[in-house]
Scaffold this active site. Structure first.
Site, PDB file in Angstrom:
ATOM      1  CG  ASP A  13      40.659  40.505  40.701  1.00 26.65           C
ATOM      2  OD1 ASP A  13      41.211  39.503  41.167  1.00 26.65           O
ATOM      3  OD2 ASP A  13      39.472  40.815  40.946  1.00 26.65           O
ATOM      4  CE  LYS A  16      46.755  40.600  44.145  1.00 27.34           C
ATOM      5  NZ  LYS A  16      45.617  41.260  43.457  1.00 27.34           N
ATOM      6  N   GLY A  40      42.365  35.023  43.634  1.00 28.36           N
ATOM      7  CA  GLY A  40      42.423  34.259  42.394  1.00 28.36           C
ATOM      8  C   GLY A  40      43.510  34.886  41.551  1.00 28.36           C
ATOM      9  CG  HIS A  41      46.919  35.670  42.833  1.00 32.75           C
ATOM     10  ND1 HIS A  41      47.908  35.839  43.753  1.00 32.75           N
ATOM     11  CD2 HIS A  41      45.907  36.462  43.236  1.00 32.75           C
ATOM     12  CE1 HIS A  41      47.509  36.692  44.681  1.00 32.75           C
ATOM     13  NE2 HIS A  41      46.285  37.076  44.390  1.00 32.75           N
ATOM     14  CD  GLN A 223      42.584  39.123  49.381  1.00 33.39           C
ATOM     15  OE1 GLN A 223      43.335  39.165  50.337  1.00 33.39           O
ATOM     16  NE2 GLN A 223      42.324  37.992  48.769  1.00 33.39           N
ATOM     17  CG  ASP A 303      30.111  39.925  34.468  1.00 29.36           C
ATOM     18  OD1 ASP A 303      30.852  38.980  34.109  1.00 29.36           O
ATOM     19  OD2 ASP A 303      29.102  40.297  33.838  1.00 29.36           O
ATOM     20  CG  LEU A 331      49.315  50.472  27.997  1.00 30.82           C
ATOM     21  CD1 LEU A 331      48.657  51.629  28.757  1.00 30.82           C
ATOM     22  CD2 LEU A 331      50.786  50.813  27.701  1.00 30.82           C
TER      23      LEU A 331
HETATM   24  P1  GDP Z   1      45.533  38.994  40.418  1.00 25.27           P
HETATM   25  O1  GDP Z   1      44.441  38.561  41.318  1.00 25.27           O
HETATM   26  O2  GDP Z   1      46.077  40.332  40.781  1.00 25.27           O
HETATM   27  O3  GDP Z   1      46.628  37.971  40.268  1.00 25.27           O
HETATM   28  O4  GDP Z   1      44.879  39.173  38.979  1.00 25.27           O
HETATM   29  P2  GDP Z   1      43.833  38.162  38.252  1.00 25.27           P
HETATM   30  O5  GDP Z   1      44.574  36.974  37.780  1.00 25.27           O
HETATM   31  O6  GDP Z   1      42.640  37.969  39.113  1.00 25.27           O
HETATM   32  O7  GDP Z   1      43.347  39.053  37.053  1.00 25.27           O
HETATM   33  C1  GDP Z   1      44.235  39.586  36.134  1.00 25.27           C
HETATM   34  C2  GDP Z   1      43.869  39.063  34.731  1.00 25.27           C
HETATM   35  O8  GDP Z   1      44.546  39.836  33.755  1.00 25.27           O
HETATM   36  C3  GDP Z   1      44.308  37.629  34.470  1.00 25.27           C
HETATM   37  O9  GDP Z   1      43.393  37.039  33.586  1.00 25.27           O
HETATM   38  C4  GDP Z   1      45.665  37.787  33.816  1.00 25.27           C
HETATM   39  O10 GDP Z   1      46.013  36.693  32.987  1.00 25.27           O
HETATM   40  C5  GDP Z   1      45.439  39.024  32.997  1.00 25.27           C
HETATM   41  N1  GDP Z   1      46.619  39.890  32.781  1.00 25.27           N
HETATM   42  C6  GDP Z   1      47.643  40.183  33.620  1.00 25.27           C
HETATM   43  N2  GDP Z   1      48.447  41.116  33.072  1.00 25.27           N
HETATM   44  C7  GDP Z   1      47.912  41.422  31.863  1.00 25.27           C
HETATM   45  C8  GDP Z   1      48.253  42.351  30.824  1.00 25.27           C
HETATM   46  O11 GDP Z   1      49.216  43.106  30.907  1.00 25.27           O
HETATM   47  N3  GDP Z   1      47.419  42.389  29.726  1.00 25.27           N
HETATM   48  C9  GDP Z   1      46.319  41.584  29.608  1.00 25.27           C
HETATM   49  N4  GDP Z   1      45.573  41.704  28.517  1.00 25.27           N
HETATM   50  N5  GDP Z   1      45.967  40.704  30.567  1.00 25.27           N
HETATM   51  C10 GDP Z   1      46.746  40.633  31.673  1.00 25.27           C
HETATM   52  P1  IMO Z   2      42.924  38.819  44.334  1.00 26.83           P
HETATM   53  O1  IMO Z   2      44.064  38.348  45.212  1.00 26.83           O
HETATM   54  C1  IMO Z   2      39.184  41.063  44.074  1.00 26.83           C
HETATM   55  C2  IMO Z   2      36.654  41.113  47.655  1.00 26.83           C
HETATM   56  C3  IMO Z   2      35.315  40.407  47.593  1.00 26.83           C
HETATM   57  C4  IMO Z   2      34.502  41.292  48.534  1.00 26.83           C
HETATM   58  C5  IMO Z   2      35.509  41.652  49.614  1.00 26.83           C
HETATM   59  C6  IMO Z   2      35.418  40.798  50.869  1.00 26.83           C
HETATM   60  O2  IMO Z   2      42.573  37.876  43.246  1.00 26.83           O
HETATM   61  O3  IMO Z   2      43.157  40.214  43.886  1.00 26.83           O
HETATM   62  P2  IMO Z   2      36.164  38.307  51.403  1.00 26.83           P
HETATM   63  O4  IMO Z   2      35.690  37.000  50.818  1.00 26.83           O
HETATM   64  O5  IMO Z   2      37.619  38.551  51.235  1.00 26.83           O
HETATM   65  O6  IMO Z   2      35.691  38.520  52.811  1.00 26.83           O
HETATM   66  O7  IMO Z   2      35.383  39.427  50.518  1.00 26.83           O
HETATM   67  O8  IMO Z   2      36.801  41.486  49.020  1.00 26.83           O
HETATM   68  N1  IMO Z   2      37.827  40.286  47.302  1.00 26.83           N
HETATM   69  C7  IMO Z   2      38.504  40.397  46.148  1.00 26.83           C
HETATM   70  N2  IMO Z   2      38.283  41.180  45.079  1.00 26.83           N
HETATM   71  N3  IMO Z   2      40.262  40.250  44.101  1.00 26.83           N
HETATM   72  C8  IMO Z   2      40.517  39.480  45.192  1.00 26.83           C
HETATM   73  O9  IMO Z   2      41.655  38.771  45.338  1.00 26.83           O
HETATM   74  C9  IMO Z   2      39.600  39.507  46.266  1.00 26.83           C
HETATM   75  N4  IMO Z   2      39.524  38.868  47.450  1.00 26.83           N
HETATM   76  C10 IMO Z   2      38.448  39.371  48.088  1.00 26.83           C
HETATM   77  O10 IMO Z   2      34.802  40.412  46.284  1.00 26.83           O
HETATM   78  O11 IMO Z   2      34.129  42.465  47.868  1.00 26.83           O
HETATM   79 MG    MG Z   3      42.480  37.905  41.228  1.00 19.59          MG
END
Ligand code: GDP
Ligand code: IMO
Ligand code: MG
Length: 428
Positions: A13, A16, A40-41, A223, A303, A331
């Site tokens: 998270d 990416k 979840g991207h 991840q 959360d 940031l």
């Molecule tokens: P990922 O799994 O690595 O693709 O990241 P997620 O999408 O799960 O979580 C990142 C969250 O931060 C998302 O809601 C993005 O829209 C948001 N995001 C990404 N870059 C930035 C940033 O530079 N600033 C802020 N405020 N939000 C960001």
């Molecule tokens: P992205 O790509 C954050 C965590 C789960 C759990 C552990 C194992 O959005 O960054 P699993 O279902 O993979 O066997 O769960 O890994 N986990 C993540 N945490 N971002 C993710 O993906 C994750 N994918 C799995 O919460 O702790």
């Molecule tokens: Mg994610």
């Protein structure tokens, strides 16, 4: 132009999806190489927000071919609902390619994931419940179902029967659940075969030919480094290799083709699920990071646990991935603190330790040693260049760079595509 890898430097998270989408317009292929719909991207394009789980974030860039590599595990029902959702919003998904060697998440893998977690009770991993671990376990146990198996009913039936043999013993005798009928599973899997067919390809050959033709291939990790089955905080990890080596095994592209490995690094730290987290904040600062950063899981809605930046983790990510540079994200979330603590080392059993300890027990005992950096209060979301940032924000970025072992090439100051300060071109 050779291949680039983009991966999470912490516990996932990090942003990416946004980073991949940003590059999507300049690359020819975006390849997911591991994980599945546990990811979840989030991608924000103008006023549109997309949550991608299985599909590579390059799917939103018209010129880019999205590829699901052999290292990914695919739940076909999730794949189709994701494709339908995008089609309804006018996104063309017809270029998608899927490796015939990718493994299928079957309904019994999802069941086993859920019952195993329930059985573990307090010791549970906190998985996403999507069947990821059991599917990779079947792959390693050589009883997995691959995409190509959907095109040979007799083989598929034999394989599902073999996979269910032992599992049904477990389900009925240990977990007190009903046995799963092989015939029903085969029937369900066969319903996906025809819709999947146009996407299925020899992605190894295709990607290597593309690289020979000087096409740009971007590998998008799911991840993060500390969720890696080998290099993460085992057992509180996912069941694949998000680290850079996984891009090779999960796609069939050799390491000599990869010229750049970009670590996506959040300006603070978050984690979902169980496991050690030295800088975790259980106070109002943690609550504020969660609220301001919108730190809620894209896949499970849980959360996220929040804490200050941890430099030993960033250094570790640099090391195990051979990172060439970082994309520092979020940031802007840190705006408004008078001082921002940064973990520079740990205290473990009374001793100062500079690097992430390999021992799980030590990491569980690690207490962060903080340095307080001066904060800033100015809105930075409109900053376009490094010079636009307040001095203290510049100093924070430089301090993180010095501690992390690789240059910071871009800085995220908001979720949108244009809310990014690019310091060095990613495609140089
Ligand atoms: P990922 O799994 O690595 O693709 O990241 P997620 O999408 O799960 O979580 C990142 C969250 O931060 C998302 O809601 C993005 O829209 C948001 N995001 C990404 N870059 C930035 C940033 O530079 N600033 C802020 N405020 N939000 C960001
Ligand atoms: P992205 O790509 C954050 C965590 C789960 C759990 C552990 C194992 O959005 O960054 P699993 O279902 O993979 O066997 O769960 O890994 N986990 C993540 N945490 N971002 C993710 O993906 C994750 N994918 C799995 O919460 O702790
Ligand atoms: Mg994610």
């Amino acid at each position: 132009m050779p291949a680039l890898v983009l991966l999470g430097a912490q516990w996932g998270d990090e942003g990416k999806g946004k980073a991949t989408d940003l590059l999507g317009g300049s690359v020819d292929y975006v390849v997911r190489y591991q994980g599945g719909n546990n990811a979840g991207h989030t991608v924000v394009v103008g006023d549109q927000k997309y949550a991608l789980h299985l599909l590579p974030s390059g799917i939103l860039s018209p010129g880019c071919t999205p590829v699901i590599g052999n290292g990914v595990v695919i739940d076909p029902s999730v794949l189709f609902s994701e494709l339908n959702g995008l089609n309804e919003r006018g996104v063309d998904t017809s270029k998608l390619l899927i490796s015939g060697n990718a493994h299928i998440i079957t309904p019994y893998n999802v069941t086993v994931d859920k019952v195993t977690e329930r059985f573990l009770g307090k010791r549970k991993i906190g998985t996403t419940g999507r069947g990821i671990g059991p599917t990779y376990a079947d792959k390693i146990n050589r009883v997995g179902i691959r995409v190509q198996d959907l095109y040979d009913e007799s083989i598929l039936t034999q394989k599902v029967e073999a996979a269910l043999d032992g599992k049904n013993q477990l389900l009925t005798k240990v977990f007190n659940r009903r046995a799963i009928e092989a015939g029903q599973v085969v029937e369900e899997l066969l319903t996906y075969a025809e819709r999947l067919r146009p996407y299925v390809a020899d992605t190894v050959l295709l990607l290597n030919k593309a690289l020979d033709d000087d096409k740009v291939v971007l590998f998008e990790g799911g991840q993060g480094t500390l969720l890696d089955i080998d290099h993460g905080t085992y057992p509180f990890v996912t069941s694949s290799n998000p680290t850079a080596g996984g891009a090779c095994t999960g796609s069939g592209v050799g390491p000599t083709k990869i010229s750049r490995v970009i670590g996506i690094l959040k300006a603070y730290t978050t984690r979902v699920g169980a496991g050690p987290f030295p800088t975790e904040l259980l106070d109002e600062d943690g609550e504020a990071l969660r609220r301001i950063g919108g730190e809620r899981g894209v896949t499970t809605g849980r959360d996220r646990r929040c804490g200050w930046f941890d430099a030993p983790i960033a250094r570790y990510a640099t090391r195990v991935n051979g990172l060439t540079d970082f994309f520092l994200t979020k940031l802007d979330v840190l705006t408004g603190w008078d001082e921002i603590p940064v973990c520079v080392a740990y205290e473990i059993d009374g001793k100062r330790v500079e690097e992430l300890p390999y021992s799980q027990t030590d990491f569980h005992h690690a207490k962060p040693i903080y340095e307080n950096l001066p904060g800033w209060s100015e809105d930075i979301t409109k900053a376009k260049t490094f010079a636009d940032l307040p001095k203290n924000a510049q100093a924070y970025v430089k301090a993180l760079e010095d501690m992390s072992g690789a240059p910071i090439s871009a800085i995220g100051v908001g979720p949108g595509r244009d809310e990014t300060i690019e310091i060095n071109s990613f495609l140089r």
